[in-house]
Design a protein around this motif. Structure first.
Motif, short mmCIF file in Angstrom:
data_model
loop_
_atom_site.label_atom_id
_atom_site.label_comp_id
_atom_site.label_asym_id
_atom_site.label_seq_id
_atom_site.Cartn_x
_atom_site.Cartn_y
_atom_site.Cartn_z
N LEU A 23 45.96 -35.62 -12.24
CA LEU A 23 45.05 -34.54 -11.88
C LEU A 23 43.75 -34.63 -12.65
N ALA A 52 42.23 -26.25 0.47
CA ALA A 52 42.41 -26.94 -0.81
C ALA A 52 43.38 -26.19 -1.71
N ARG A 53 43.25 -24.87 -1.77
CA ARG A 53 44.14 -24.08 -2.63
C ARG A 53 45.58 -24.10 -2.12
N ALA A 56 47.34 -27.57 -2.18
CA ALA A 56 47.70 -27.97 -3.55
C ALA A 56 49.05 -27.36 -3.94
N HIS A 59 51.82 -29.11 -1.73
CA HIS A 59 52.11 -30.45 -2.25
C HIS A 59 52.92 -30.41 -3.55
N GLN A 60 52.64 -29.43 -4.38
CA GLN A 60 53.36 -29.33 -5.66
C GLN A 60 54.86 -29.26 -5.43
N ARG A 93 46.87 -33.88 -4.26
CA ARG A 93 46.75 -32.59 -4.94
C ARG A 93 45.65 -32.64 -5.99
N LEU A 96 42.34 -32.33 -4.21
CA LEU A 96 42.08 -30.97 -3.76
C LEU A 96 41.62 -30.08 -4.92
N LEU A 97 42.32 -30.18 -6.05
CA LEU A 97 41.94 -29.39 -7.21
C LEU A 97 40.61 -29.85 -7.78
N LYS A 107 41.05 -21.78 -8.37
CA LYS A 107 42.18 -22.52 -7.81
C LYS A 107 43.25 -21.59 -7.25
#
Length: 211
Positions: A23, A52-53, A56, A59-60, A93, A96-97, A107
């Motif tokens: 990241l 994006a938020r 993320a 995906h996590q 991810r 995106l972040l 975020k």
């Protein structure tokens, strides 16, 4: 602390540690390159920022599922898929972040998940499942306790549903995001996850199961 709590905490620590370097590197790279490949800075409530938020977060959990199954089976095909998911989705991810950092946007948001799609209130979050396709805390615990083929089948079933939710969000972003790089990444997610769903359907069939 119970044994289950300890295992869950260890899993989260391993995931956090594995993702931290990725990241950081991606966020720095994106910040340096932006806005060379962009077309302006989106607003806090834009499709670009909302996607994006939410993605993320989505995906996590896919990464978490994959870390769990990696230690619950010795099957090389499943472990290879899990490894690919960990690397691909952790990388995405981070991107995106990194975009959110470059846009100087938070975020997290107080808005319901997927409100950028125009129907954030249609899904009722429950038991840790914040968006369509996300596994519940109960299902995550079941995966942590399963072994061998039982773990493989449950992982493939949970990840298939997870991908369905991810594809729906990605399709919306690919069609309506304002920034070209966001649309391109979203379309890549659609194509990649649909291919993985086809692969997982074959893997489930080989194990006498379905999604």
């Amino acid at each position: 602390m119970t044994e289950r709590d300890g295992t869950r905490r260890l899993s989260r620590l391993l995931i956090a540690g594995s993702l931290a370097a990725v990241l950081t590197a991606v966020a720095v790279a994106v910040a340096l390159l932006w806005p060379a490949n962009g077309s302006g800075t989106p607003s806090r409530d834009s499709v670009d920022a909302g996607f994006a938020r939410d993605m993320a977060v989505h995906h996590q959990q896919a990464v978490e599922l994959s870390f769990i199954v990696r230690d619950r089976t010795d099957d090389e095909d499943v472990r290879r898929l899990a490894y690919d998911i960990i690397n691909t989705q952790a990388n995405q991810r981070g991107m995106l972040l990194g975009w959110l950092d470059a846009w100087d946007l938070p975020k997290s948001s107080q808005d319901p998940p997927m409100s950028w799609m125009g129907h954030g209130s249609m899904y009722e979050a429950h038991d840790g499942s914040l968006m369509p396709g996300m596994a519940t805390n109960t299902q995550l615990d079941q995966l942590r306790q399963a072994k061998d083929e039982d773990a493989e089948i449950l992982y493939l079933q949970l990840l298939t549903e997870h991908h369905k939710g991810g594809v729906a969000m990605s399709e919306a972003a690919a069609e309506t995001a304002k920034i070209e790089d966001v649309r391109r990444l979203a379309q890549g997610m659609v194509e990649g996850q649909q291919a993985e769903m086809d692969l997982m359907a074959d893997m489930l069939k080989a194990r006498g199961a379905t999604a």
